[in-house]
Motif scaffolding. Sequence first.
Motif, PDB file in Angstrom:
ATOM      1  N   ARG A  39     -15.395  36.091 -44.302  1.00 19.80           N
ATOM      2  CA  ARG A  39     -14.947  35.915 -45.677  1.00 19.80           C
ATOM      3  C   ARG A  39     -16.029  36.286 -46.675  1.00 19.80           C
ATOM      4  O   ARG A  39     -15.839  36.147 -47.880  1.00 19.80           O
ATOM      5  CB  ARG A  39     -14.516  34.468 -45.900  1.00 19.80           C
ATOM      6  CG  ARG A  39     -13.183  34.167 -45.275  1.00 19.80           C
ATOM      7  CD  ARG A  39     -12.872  32.708 -45.411  1.00 19.80           C
ATOM      8  NE  ARG A  39     -11.744  32.357 -44.562  1.00 19.80           N
ATOM      9  CZ  ARG A  39     -11.482  31.130 -44.181  1.00 19.80           C
ATOM     10  NH1 ARG A  39     -12.263  30.142 -44.531  1.00 19.80           N
ATOM     11  NH2 ARG A  39     -10.439  30.887 -43.423  1.00 19.80           N
ATOM     12  N   GLY A  40     -17.205  36.699 -46.172  1.00 21.66           N
ATOM     13  CA  GLY A  40     -18.249  37.177 -47.056  1.00 21.66           C
ATOM     14  C   GLY A  40     -19.009  36.083 -47.778  1.00 21.66           C
ATOM     15  O   GLY A  40     -18.898  35.943 -48.974  1.00 21.66           O
ATOM     16  N   ASN A  41     -19.764  35.296 -47.022  1.00 22.18           N
ATOM     17  CA  ASN A  41     -20.604  34.275 -47.637  1.00 22.18           C
ATOM     18  C   ASN A  41     -22.000  34.872 -47.839  1.00 22.18           C
ATOM     19  O   ASN A  41     -22.854  34.757 -46.985  1.00 22.18           O
ATOM     20  CB  ASN A  41     -20.650  33.046 -46.731  1.00 22.18           C
ATOM     21  CG  ASN A  41     -21.371  31.897 -47.380  1.00 22.18           C
ATOM     22  OD1 ASN A  41     -21.461  31.824 -48.608  1.00 22.18           O
ATOM     23  ND2 ASN A  41     -21.915  31.016 -46.583  1.00 22.18           N
ATOM     24  N   PHE A  42     -22.170  35.560 -48.972  1.00 17.40           N
ATOM     25  CA  PHE A  42     -23.425  36.274 -49.229  1.00 17.40           C
ATOM     26  C   PHE A  42     -24.215  35.631 -50.355  1.00 17.40           C
ATOM     27  O   PHE A  42     -23.625  35.113 -51.309  1.00 17.40           O
ATOM     28  CB  PHE A  42     -23.129  37.725 -49.611  1.00 17.40           C
ATOM     29  CG  PHE A  42     -22.602  38.540 -48.463  1.00 17.40           C
ATOM     30  CD1 PHE A  42     -23.469  39.085 -47.533  1.00 17.40           C
ATOM     31  CD2 PHE A  42     -21.244  38.742 -48.311  1.00 17.40           C
ATOM     32  CE1 PHE A  42     -22.987  39.824 -46.456  1.00 17.40           C
ATOM     33  CE2 PHE A  42     -20.758  39.476 -47.242  1.00 17.40           C
ATOM     34  CZ  PHE A  42     -21.627  40.023 -46.313  1.00 17.40           C
ATOM     35  N   ARG A  43     -25.550  35.660 -50.251  1.00 13.07           N
ATOM     36  CA  ARG A  43     -26.429  35.170 -51.321  1.00 13.07           C
ATOM     37  C   ARG A  43     -27.501  36.211 -51.588  1.00 13.07           C
ATOM     38  O   ARG A  43     -27.965  36.879 -50.677  1.00 13.07           O
ATOM     39  CB  ARG A  43     -27.116  33.862 -50.899  1.00 13.07           C
ATOM     40  CG  ARG A  43     -26.158  32.753 -50.546  1.00 13.07           C
ATOM     41  CD  ARG A  43     -25.313  32.361 -51.718  1.00 13.07           C
ATOM     42  NE  ARG A  43     -24.517  31.193 -51.402  1.00 13.07           N
ATOM     43  CZ  ARG A  43     -24.343  30.171 -52.223  1.00 13.07           C
ATOM     44  NH1 ARG A  43     -24.907  30.190 -53.429  1.00 13.07           N
ATOM     45  NH2 ARG A  43     -23.603  29.153 -51.869  1.00 13.07           N
ATOM     46  N   THR A  44     -27.893  36.339 -52.837  1.00 15.68           N
ATOM     47  CA  THR A  44     -28.933  37.309 -53.192  1.00 15.68           C
ATOM     48  C   THR A  44     -30.306  36.644 -53.165  1.00 15.68           C
ATOM     49  O   THR A  44     -30.408  35.416 -53.163  1.00 15.68           O
ATOM     50  CB  THR A  44     -28.698  37.844 -54.622  1.00 15.68           C
ATOM     51  OG1 THR A  44     -28.798  36.735 -55.527  1.00 15.68           O
ATOM     52  CG2 THR A  44     -27.341  38.504 -54.759  1.00 15.68           C
ATOM     53  N   LEU A  45     -31.348  37.487 -53.206  1.00 16.68           N
ATOM     54  CA  LEU A  45     -32.708  36.941 -53.260  1.00 16.68           C
ATOM     55  C   LEU A  45     -32.909  36.143 -54.549  1.00 16.68           C
ATOM     56  O   LEU A  45     -33.669  35.180 -54.582  1.00 16.68           O
ATOM     57  CB  LEU A  45     -33.737  38.062 -53.176  1.00 16.68           C
ATOM     58  CG  LEU A  45     -34.174  38.463 -51.772  1.00 16.68           C
ATOM     59  CD1 LEU A  45     -35.227  39.556 -51.839  1.00 16.68           C
ATOM     60  CD2 LEU A  45     -34.706  37.253 -50.994  1.00 16.68           C
ATOM     61  N   GLY A  46     -32.205  36.566 -55.619  1.00 17.62           N
ATOM     62  CA  GLY A  46     -32.282  35.834 -56.894  1.00 17.62           C
ATOM     63  C   GLY A  46     -31.785  34.400 -56.728  1.00 17.62           C
ATOM     64  O   GLY A  46     -32.382  33.467 -57.265  1.00 17.62           O
ATOM     65  N   GLU A  47     -30.691  34.255 -55.967  1.00 13.75           N
ATOM     66  CA  GLU A  47     -30.167  32.900 -55.738  1.00 13.75           C
ATOM     67  C   GLU A  47     -31.117  32.097 -54.856  1.00 13.75           C
ATOM     68  O   GLU A  47     -31.348  30.916 -55.090  1.00 13.75           O
ATOM     69  CB  GLU A  47     -28.787  32.981 -55.081  1.00 13.75           C
ATOM     70  CG  GLU A  47     -27.692  33.375 -56.045  1.00 13.75           C
ATOM     71  CD  GLU A  47     -26.370  33.576 -55.316  1.00 13.75           C
ATOM     72  OE1 GLU A  47     -25.499  32.717 -55.438  1.00 13.75           O
ATOM     73  OE2 GLU A  47     -26.243  34.622 -54.630  1.00 13.75           O
ATOM     74  N   VAL A  48     -31.665  32.772 -53.835  1.00 10.18           N
ATOM     75  CA  VAL A  48     -32.617  32.092 -52.946  1.00 10.18           C
ATOM     76  C   VAL A  48     -33.787  31.565 -53.778  1.00 10.18           C
ATOM     77  O   VAL A  48     -34.236  30.429 -53.599  1.00 10.18           O
ATOM     78  CB  VAL A  48     -33.128  33.063 -51.849  1.00 10.18           C
ATOM     79  CG1 VAL A  48     -34.247  32.424 -51.039  1.00 10.18           C
ATOM     80  CG2 VAL A  48     -31.984  33.474 -50.929  1.00 10.18           C
ATOM     81  N   ALA A  49     -34.242  32.364 -54.752  1.00  5.56           N
ATOM     82  CA  ALA A  49     -35.417  32.010 -55.560  1.00  5.56           C
ATOM     83  C   ALA A  49     -35.201  30.738 -56.378  1.00  5.56           C
ATOM     84  O   ALA A  49     -36.165  30.100 -56.800  1.00  5.56           O
ATOM     85  CB  ALA A  49     -35.776  33.167 -56.491  1.00  5.56           C
ATOM     86  N   ARG A  50     -33.949  30.390 -56.613  1.00  9.23           N
ATOM     87  CA  ARG A  50     -33.676  29.161 -57.377  1.00  9.23           C
ATOM     88  C   ARG A  50     -33.830  27.895 -56.530  1.00  9.23           C
ATOM     89  O   ARG A  50     -33.712  26.789 -57.041  1.00  9.23           O
ATOM     90  CB  ARG A  50     -32.269  29.215 -57.991  1.00  9.23           C
ATOM     91  CG  ARG A  50     -32.174  30.188 -59.154  1.00  9.23           C
ATOM     92  CD  ARG A  50     -30.984  29.875 -60.023  1.00  9.23           C
ATOM     93  NE  ARG A  50     -29.729  30.315 -59.441  1.00  9.23           N
ATOM     94  CZ  ARG A  50     -29.255  31.568 -59.569  1.00  9.23           C
ATOM     95  NH1 ARG A  50     -29.940  32.471 -60.244  1.00  9.23           N
ATOM     96  NH2 ARG A  50     -28.110  31.892 -59.028  1.00  9.23           N
ATOM     97  N   HIS A  51     -34.076  28.076 -55.238  1.00 13.02           N
ATOM     98  CA  HIS A  51     -34.229  26.913 -54.341  1.00 13.02           C
ATOM     99  C   HIS A  51     -35.628  26.964 -53.737  1.00 13.02           C
ATOM    100  O   HIS A  51     -35.798  27.304 -52.567  1.00 13.02           O
ATOM    101  CB  HIS A  51     -33.159  26.955 -53.252  1.00 13.02           C
ATOM    102  CG  HIS A  51     -31.770  26.994 -53.807  1.00 13.02           C
ATOM    103  ND1 HIS A  51     -31.011  25.876 -54.003  1.00 13.02           N
ATOM    104  CD2 HIS A  51     -31.018  28.043 -54.247  1.00 13.02           C
ATOM    105  CE1 HIS A  51     -29.844  26.215 -54.524  1.00 13.02           C
ATOM    106  NE2 HIS A  51     -29.823  27.528 -54.682  1.00 13.02           N
TER     107      HIS A  51
END
Length: 122
Positions: A39-51
């Motif tokens: 179903r396409g559960n994708f995250r960008t590096l930008g989102e990773v950077a917020r954690h």
Amino acid sequence: MMRQLFIIATASFWLLLLGFASSDRWLPNQVQAPLLIARGNFRTLGEVARHKTADDCWMAINGEVYDLSSYLPEHPSEPEVIKVWCGREASEAYRTKMKNRAHSARADRQLAEYRIATLQDR
Ligand code: HEM
């Protein structure tokens, strides 16, 4: 008699239909994971950077995204060694432990348990 049969048959039909429609909700985790990927559960590096804190720690490792928040206290090194990688692309760090030594197969298995998404390039 016929009326009762008709009611039972209709009720069974709708129950079956409902069961099929919601069946993936009851699947065990191992089966759900591939469904999530499909179903396409994708995250960008930008989102990773917020954690990027110890309490809320995501890392991108080898094209996958991991939420390691609950794992950090268990990691067998000085906390700083792993904490600095929260919110970052950490494939190299994981591959070398920052001292040219690979993690064990056990570590790889533990890591897999914390996967939450696939890394999206942009
Ligand atoms: C990404 C940054 C990471 C760094 C820089 C790092 C570094 C280290 C270091 C320095 C040690 C202790 C010394 C040694 O065994 O050589 C270690 C051990 C270990 N780490 Fe990590 N680690 C990282 C991430 C992880 C993650 C994400 C996991 C698993 C979820 C993990 C699991 C383990 C385990 C199980 C050990 C014990 C030794 C082994 O089985 O290889 N580490 N790590």
